[in-house]
Design a protein around this motif. Structure first.
Motif, PDB file in Angstrom:
ATOM      1  N   THR A   2      28.829  -5.596   2.247  1.00  0.00           N
ATOM      2  CA  THR A   2      28.419  -5.715   3.643  1.00  0.00           C
ATOM      3  C   THR A   2      26.925  -5.965   3.744  1.00  0.00           C
ATOM      4  OG1 THR A   2      28.111  -3.326   3.798  1.00  0.00           O
ATOM      5  CG2 THR A   2      30.273  -4.207   4.417  1.00  0.00           C
ATOM      6  N   GLY A   3      26.520  -6.660   4.811  1.00  0.00           N
ATOM      7  CA  GLY A   3      25.113  -6.949   5.027  1.00  0.00           C
ATOM      8  C   GLY A   3      24.404  -5.772   5.674  1.00  0.00           C
ATOM      9  N   PRO A   4      23.123  -5.939   5.952  1.00  0.00           N
ATOM     10  CA  PRO A   4      22.346  -4.867   6.581  1.00  0.00           C
ATOM     11  C   PRO A   4      22.870  -4.551   7.980  1.00  0.00           C
ATOM     12  CG  PRO A   4      21.129  -6.935   6.592  1.00  0.00           C
ATOM     13  CD  PRO A   4      22.327  -7.157   5.722  1.00  0.00           C
ATOM     14  N   ARG A   5      22.815  -3.303   8.343  1.00  0.00           N
ATOM     15  CA  ARG A   5      23.312  -2.880   9.648  1.00  0.00           C
ATOM     16  C   ARG A   5      22.332  -3.247  10.750  1.00  0.00           C
ATOM     17  NH1 ARG A   5      24.960   3.243   9.836  1.00  0.00           N
ATOM     18  NH2 ARG A   5      25.412   2.551  11.968  1.00  0.00           N
ATOM     19  N   THR A   6      22.865  -3.772  11.837  1.00  0.00           N
ATOM     20  CA  THR A   6      22.041  -4.044  13.005  1.00  0.00           C
ATOM     21  C   THR A   6      21.529  -2.720  13.563  1.00  0.00           C
ATOM     22  OG1 THR A   6      23.412  -5.962  13.533  1.00  0.00           O
ATOM     23  CG2 THR A   6      21.999  -5.113  15.288  1.00  0.00           C
ATOM     24  N   TYR A 178      14.096  -5.361  11.332  1.00  0.00           N
ATOM     25  CA  TYR A 178      15.368  -6.010  11.007  1.00  0.00           C
ATOM     26  C   TYR A 178      15.222  -7.527  11.127  1.00  0.00           C
ATOM     27  CZ  TYR A 178      20.263  -7.438  11.496  1.00  0.00           C
ATOM     28  OH  TYR A 178      21.476  -8.064  11.347  1.00  0.00           O
ATOM     29  N   GLU A 181      12.945  -8.886   8.244  1.00  0.00           N
ATOM     30  CA  GLU A 181      13.510  -8.829   6.891  1.00  0.00           C
ATOM     31  C   GLU A 181      14.799  -9.628   6.732  1.00  0.00           C
ATOM     32  OE1 GLU A 181      12.178  -4.511   5.165  1.00  0.00           O
ATOM     33  OE2 GLU A 181      13.733  -4.507   6.704  1.00  0.00           O
ATOM     34  N   HIS A 182      15.550  -9.820   7.844  1.00  0.00           N
ATOM     35  CA  HIS A 182      16.902 -10.349   7.671  1.00  0.00           C
ATOM     36  C   HIS A 182      17.270 -11.582   8.500  1.00  0.00           C
ATOM     37  CE1 HIS A 182      17.668  -6.771   5.329  1.00  0.00           C
ATOM     38  NE2 HIS A 182      17.315  -6.011   6.350  1.00  0.00           N
TER      39      HIS A 182
END
Length: 310
Positions: A2-6, A178, A181-182
């Motif tokens: 899974t990707g980074p959490r919002t 966020y 970085e993403h």
């Protein structure tokens, strides 16, 4: 994988003893445009000088907003439980405003507000305010507040405030990082250096800002570019002054700042006037008369500044 959490918005617990006060303060902030009053009046300033003047006017408005918050105490403290508390502006310290007891000392503030103003007819179409404080420097009740303003007659008058942007400060800090970085488009290093041992309500000398590893464009902290204000900005530009949406005034004023020739500017005047006559901006006679007055003043200012054809 899974990707980074919002980021998730973090608000004070409903069990917090000051929760109702916090809710009332937010209501008071949204009421400020209706309660705000100022003796500041501006006229005879050239279009090119207005954006230069706006930071000084904005600083004055910020202080007056703090004064106004204290004057509408009945909104945020209707039962008089916080009679010993007041909003106090801090000089060059995060956050800009504290709700605390007079005298300060070792008393922990109830909440803080990072308060900024936004001149709507500035060259940039979005707030250029930077918010770099690390998340841990923000208490759960702290807020980021941006108050848009422009002159009541567009090119003259008293500062007129519009609905403010009000958001949880910890959420803004998390969303900013966020985005950096993403989600932003870049091939540069996305890393962020986060300060350690940071607590809310720091001293002026404390290092509390997150710092990007690479930031060639000097854009870190410009929260309007992260998307967090996107819907809000669209809503503000749909607001009307003298019956015309702010986005149209911005379009028109921008024409002059772009260095167009006198002939090109006059063509835009004529185009705008035709649109008014055709009822594009409504048919209320009072509002139309106000628009004509503003356009007349705007035309006079432009020709006084330009003198002759470019």
């Amino acid at each position: 994988m899974t990707g980074p959490r919002t980021p998730i918005r973090e608000e004070p617990s409903r069990e917090w003893e000051h929760y109702n006060l916090w809710v009332n303060v937010k209501e008071a902030l949204y009421n400020l445009p209706y309660q705000f009053h100022t003796d500041t009046y501006i006229e005879g300033v050239s279009l090119t000088d207005l954006p230069t003047l706006s930071p000084a006017v904005g600083t004055t408005i910020e202080q007056q907003l703090v004064d106004n918050l204290n004057q509408i105490r009945s909104v945020w403290d209707p039962e008089g439980r916080y009679s010993e508390y007041a909003f106090i502006r801090q000089a060059q310290t995060f956050p800009d405003v504290l709700l605390t007891k007079s005298g300060g000392g070792d008393i922990t503030p109830i909440l803080g507000i990072e308060l900024k103003t936004w001149y709507l007819l500035a060259k940039e179409k979005e707030p250029n305010f930077r918010f770099c404080a690390t998340k841990e420097a923000c208490a759960p009740a702290d807020l980021v507040v941006i108050v848009p303003w422009l002159l009541s007659q567009v090119i003259s008058g008293r500062p007129k405030l519009l609905k403010p942007f009000v958001e949880n400060a910890r959420y803004v800090a998390a969303w900013r990082n966020y985005y950096w970085e993403h989600t932003r488009q870049t091939e540069d290093d996305r890393g962020i250096i986060v300060p350690e041992d940071v607590r809310p309500y720091p001293r002026k000398s404390d290092a509390i800002n997150d710092r990007p590893v690479s930031d060639r464009g000097k854009n870190f902290g410009r929260i309007a570019r992260t998307g967090i204000m996107e819907e809000y900005i669209e809503e503000i530009y749909n607001e009307r002054i003298a019956g015309i949406e702010i986005r149209h005034w911005l379009r028109f004023v921008k024409i002059f700042s772009e260095g167009r020739t006198r002939e090109e500017i006059e063509q835009e005047f004529e185009r705008f006037e035709r649109e008014i006559e055709q009822g594009r901006y409504g048919k209320n006679e009072g509002k139309i008369e106000s628009v004509w007055m503003i356009l007349t003043g705007l035309r006079r200012l432009i020709w006084e500044e330009s003198g002759t054809d470019s």
